[in-house]
Design an enzyme around this catalytic site. Sequence first.
Site, PDB file in Angstrom:
ATOM      1  N   ILE A 151       0.861  -1.178   0.000  1.00  0.00           N
ATOM      2  CA  ILE A 151       0.000   0.000   0.000  1.00  0.00           C
ATOM      3  C   ILE A 151       0.899   1.229   0.000  1.00  0.00           C
ATOM      4  CG2 ILE A 151      -1.845   1.242   1.194  1.00  0.00           C
ATOM      5  CD1 ILE A 151      -2.660  -1.575   0.239  1.00  0.00           C
ATOM      6  N   LYS A 152       0.724   2.044  -1.041  1.00  0.00           N
ATOM      7  CA  LYS A 152       1.510   3.289  -1.118  1.00  0.00           C
ATOM      8  C   LYS A 152       0.790   4.368  -0.317  1.00  0.00           C
ATOM      9  CE  LYS A 152       3.394   4.568  -5.080  1.00  0.00           C
ATOM     10  NZ  LYS A 152       3.407   4.875  -6.537  1.00  0.00           N
ATOM     11  N   ILE A 153       1.553   5.011   0.546  1.00  0.00           N
ATOM     12  CA  ILE A 153       0.957   6.026   1.421  1.00  0.00           C
ATOM     13  C   ILE A 153       1.847   7.272   1.393  1.00  0.00           C
ATOM     14  CG2 ILE A 153       0.224   6.532   3.793  1.00  0.00           C
ATOM     15  CD1 ILE A 153      -0.004   3.502   4.241  1.00  0.00           C
TER      16      ILE A 153
END
Length: 228
Positions: A87-89
């Site tokens: 998950i890119k945050i």
Amino acid sequence: MGMIYLLDTANLEQIKKAFEFYPMSGVTTNPTIISKENRNFLDILKEIREVIGEDKMLHVQALGATAEEIVKEAEYLSQAIGGNLYIKIPVIPEGIKAMMILKQKGMKITATAIFTAQQALMAAVAGADFVAPYVNRIDNISGSGVDVVAQIVQLFENYALDAKVLAASFKNVQQVQEVALAGGHSVTVNAEIMDALLTHPLTDWSVNQFITDWEKVYGAKKLTYDVK
Ligand code: E4P
């Protein structure tokens, strides 16, 4: 382990081609990249997963403005897409908070929208597995993307952090070369740059010359002509 190559696209044809010809480790997307495909985003992501298989990395960005929303999105994506998912945050305060929560839940995280080494350091301490500095966007504001990568690599060494640099936002092969020399662990590039990493006119010329010389003596016979 060597350089880790990822493809920065949501275009299925480009993904199929790169995974057929190059030693790819995965695919990265962001909301801009997905919106370019202009169709149902979950269909796109599921199809990418199908093409690359369960084991290759797929990096998908959360859009929420609060940690609560980001965590919800991460759980949704994990359910819907599965496999080796990151998950890119973005490295905003709510993002860092979300990283700490998701780390506790055992999810894999790529900190993104990174422009300074300090942002990368905090994200890694918060639990990010990868940090993504935007090399070309840094270069475009008279900074040095490569210097930022080198600093992050050094900081991760200083603090014995396991997080890896996933350098992103490239516009040419030289940026990739300099990032590799600076110790960047991985790069995500578009299909055009992936091809350009291998292209050289003298390579093509040499390959053609080998064939011409061979054919002068052996004609149309292949190297395997006496294999039954
Ligand atoms: C990285 O996480 C981004 O998806 C991307 O590499 C940004 O690239 P751009 O600056 O070419 O938009």
